[in-house]
Design a protein around this motif. Structure first.
Motif, mmCIF file in Angstrom:
data_model
loop_
_atom_site.group_PDB
_atom_site.id
_atom_site.type_symbol
_atom_site.label_atom_id
_atom_site.label_comp_id
_atom_site.label_asym_id
_atom_site.label_seq_id
_atom_site.Cartn_x
_atom_site.Cartn_y
_atom_site.Cartn_z
ATOM 1 N N UNK A 168 4.354 6.234 -7.054
ATOM 2 C CA UNK A 168 3.846 4.866 -7.032
ATOM 3 C C UNK A 168 4.635 4.009 -8.010
ATOM 4 N N UNK A 169 4.650 2.729 -7.754
ATOM 5 C CA UNK A 169 5.383 1.795 -8.609
ATOM 6 C C UNK A 169 5.566 0.491 -7.866
ATOM 7 N N UNK A 241 5.994 3.504 1.782
ATOM 8 C CA UNK A 241 4.878 2.576 2.027
ATOM 9 C C UNK A 241 3.800 3.240 2.876
ATOM 10 N N UNK A 242 3.409 4.408 2.427
ATOM 11 C CA UNK A 242 2.454 5.212 3.184
ATOM 12 C C UNK A 242 1.105 4.489 3.305
ATOM 13 N N UNK A 243 0.827 3.578 2.376
ATOM 14 C CA UNK A 243 -0.437 2.835 2.394
ATOM 15 C C UNK A 243 -0.523 1.850 3.546
ATOM 16 N N UNK A 244 0.566 1.645 4.261
ATOM 17 C CA UNK A 244 0.565 0.678 5.354
ATOM 18 C C UNK A 244 0.216 1.281 6.710
ATOM 19 N N UNK A 245 -0.055 2.575 6.736
ATOM 20 C CA UNK A 245 -0.451 3.186 8.007
ATOM 21 C C UNK A 245 -1.926 2.893 8.281
ATOM 22 N N UNK A 246 -2.277 2.761 9.547
ATOM 23 C CA UNK A 246 -3.689 2.565 9.884
ATOM 24 C C UNK A 246 -4.451 3.869 9.679
ATOM 25 N N UNK A 247 -5.762 3.772 9.562
ATOM 26 C CA UNK A 247 -6.575 4.975 9.357
ATOM 27 C C UNK A 247 -6.387 5.976 10.480
ATOM 28 N N UNK A 248 -6.243 5.456 11.687
ATOM 29 C CA UNK A 248 -6.090 6.342 12.847
ATOM 30 C C UNK A 248 -4.784 7.140 12.737
ATOM 31 N N UNK A 249 -3.734 6.434 12.418
ATOM 32 C CA UNK A 249 -2.444 7.118 12.272
ATOM 33 C C UNK A 249 -2.489 8.091 11.106
ATOM 34 N N UNK A 250 -3.114 7.669 10.012
ATOM 35 C CA UNK A 250 -3.226 8.557 8.852
ATOM 36 C C UNK A 250 -3.838 9.899 9.243
ATOM 37 N N UNK A 280 5.512 7.393 -0.825
ATOM 38 C CA UNK A 280 5.610 6.357 -1.847
ATOM 39 C C UNK A 280 4.782 5.164 -1.438
ATOM 40 N N UNK A 281 4.296 4.444 -2.448
ATOM 41 C CA UNK A 281 3.526 3.242 -2.148
ATOM 42 C C UNK A 281 3.583 2.286 -3.323
ATOM 43 N N UNK A 282 3.613 0.993 -3.015
ATOM 44 C CA UNK A 282 3.520 0.025 -4.108
ATOM 45 C C UNK A 282 2.091 -0.483 -4.247
ATOM 46 N N UNK A 283 1.202 0.080 -3.420
ATOM 47 C CA UNK A 283 -0.208 -0.286 -3.556
ATOM 48 C C UNK A 283 -0.897 0.744 -4.447
#
Ligand SMILES: Nc1ncnc2c1ncn2[C@@H]1O[C@H](COP(=O)(O)OP(=O)(O)OP(=O)(O)O)[C@@H](O)[C@H]1O
Ligand SMILES: [Mg+2]
Length: 442
Positions: A168-169, A241-250, A280-283
């Motif tokens: 993260x960062x 940017x793994x935080x940008x996937x939808x819950x379904x895709x996750x 990685x994620x910036x969130x």
């Protein structure tokens, strides 16, 4: 045509002078040696681009010399000179690292052509080596703040394991750089590092990007395609940017990642892989999880080895090193002279908060390398937007900078001759000396 420095090694004087004549006529620089050991001494003093090496010589023969040359000077091309009926040995020398061989009696045409090819190959291999070196420099993690040292410690610990990593960062802090470094230091280093930026790909295409698809599985799927997951087999998959996937895709992704197997879209064959995951994620994924935007099970699965990269404003002591590093990288790349940054200019860079982190700093340095004409980067060169109000240059600073530039220009125009420069500036030589000192130009 490639010209070069060629060393001819042959015990027969006749051959040495004949070859030297041919190659000099072609415009090459030529030197000669009578046997292997004399050749090695000469190489030590002045490294040639190409060596023409006789196989049979008294003393150290061509085979022994070739071996030594390959060990110590891998960039020099070697062409063997083979006696008549010696082809078998000549072929062996190629296995031992010679570029090619020519046969006695020497044919003018064949000699010229072989030398030409060997020099071109030599130039390419040197160039490749330089690029590779530059590359390894380019992807180095620069910094000696406590934070960067801690980061390196974490990378060293995490890399050899197979554990999933969450980096993260903020934007531009070096998340991808760290992911690559982990991969390069892992046992998987010679296997693929495959990235997928989840934020850059439309949601409905993420699955097909990850798992691939069979021909005809959906409109537009005209050919079979392997997904990133499959391409990363044996290596590392970087889910940016793994935080940008939808819950379904996750959910789908988590299952596949855990089972290390999946089916291509439209396919029914289960494909197994061995892939290490770095995300990685910036969130702040913990917050996203609490808000219900990120699956809890995926979060905990990724969180096995967390690595957080601090923002640049929290480790400003790295700024000078980073500036120096990128000055060098871009000067090399753009073929520009290496600039230095004046103390005042560096103060500005240190006072700035760098919201875009290292990426912003890197882009700014690249622009400076392109734009600044002199050998110093001064406060005046730093973009306005970057200076804080109270750091706007004072009249005094501006005057200093102006003098600095004027003087640098005059000295450069006079090739460093101070008396000449003083005359050009219409001031006393002693005053110029004094200015050089006070302006820090010495
Ligand atoms: N410590 C560092 N030393 C040298 N170069 C660095 C460092 N940190 C970042 N960089 C360089 O800065 C640029 C941005 O880094 P990178 O792409 O890894 O950041 P990121 O965190 O993935 O950014 P984003 O969130 O915007 O995708 C890259 O060119 C990278 O090589
Ligand atoms: Mg990135």
């Amino acid at each position: 045509m490639t010209k070069g420095h060629i060393l001819i090694v042959d015990d027969e004087k006749r051959i040495r002078s004949a070859l030297a004549g041919i190659l000099k006529d072609e415009g090459h620089e030529v030197s000669v040696a009578e046997d292997g050991s004399q050749a090695l001494e000469m190489i030590e003093k002045d490294t040639p681009d190409l060596i023409m090496l006789d196989i049979w010589m008294p003393g150290m023969d061509g085979i022994a010399a070739l071996q030594k040359i390959r060990e110590q000077w891998p960039d020099i091309a070697v062409v063997m000179i083979s006696g008549h009926g010696n082809i078998e040995t000549a072929v062996k020398t190629i296995k031992a690292g010679a570029y090619d061989f020519i046969e006695k009696p020497l044919s003018l045409e064949k000699t010229v052509l072989t030398v030409q090819h060997a020099l071109e190959a030599q130039r390419l291999s040197t160039e490749n080596r330089r690029l590779r070196h530059k590359d390894s420099n380019r992807y180095q993690i620069v910094g000696d703040s406590k934070a960067v040292k801690e980061l390196e410690r974490q990378i060293a610990l995490a890399a050899p394991t197979n554990g999933w990593i969450l980096i993260t960062g903020e934007n531009g802090t070096g998340k991808e750089l760290v992911a690559r470094e982990v991969h390069n230091r892992s046992r998987r280093f010679d296997k693929p590092f495959v990235g997928l930026n989840c934020a850059a790909i439309p949601e409905d295409l993420i699955e097909s990007e990850l798992f691939g698809h069979e021909k005809g599985s959906f409109t537009g799927a005209t050919v079979k395609r392997k997904g990133r997951f499959e391409l990363a087999d044996q290596g590392t998959l970087f889910l940016d940017e793994v935080g940008d996937m939808s819950l379904k895709t996750q959910a789908k992704v988590l299952r596949a990642l855990e089972e290390q197997s999946f089916q291509r879209i439209g396919g029914n064959k289960t494909i197994s892989v061995d892939v290490r995951i770095i995300a990685a994620s910036n969130k702040d994924l913990k917050k996203e999880m609490e808000k219900g935007n990120f699956r809890e099970d995926l979060y905990y699965r990724l969180h096995v080895i967390p690595i957080n990269i601090p923002s640049l404003r929290d480790r400003k002591e790295d700024v000078p090193l980073l500036v120096g590093h990128f000055l060098k990288v871009f000067s090399d790349e753009l073929g520009k002279p290496l600039r230095t940054v004046t103390k005042e200019a560096m103060e500005d860079l240190l006072a700035y908060d760098w919201p875009g982190n290292v990426r912003e700093l890197k882009n700014m340095v690249e622009r400076l390398v392109i734009m600044v004409p002199g050998s110093h980067i001064t406060r005046m060169d730093i973009p306005e937007s970057l200076r804080k109000e109270h750091l706007q240059p004072s009249f005094r600073d501006a005057k200093k900078e102006f003098e600095r530039r004027l003087i640098t220009k005059a000295i450069n125009a006079c090739n460093g001759n101070i008396s000449q420069a003083a005359r050009r500036l219409k001031i006393e030589r002693s005053l110029l000396h004094q200015k050089i000192k006070t302006l820090g130009l010495d």
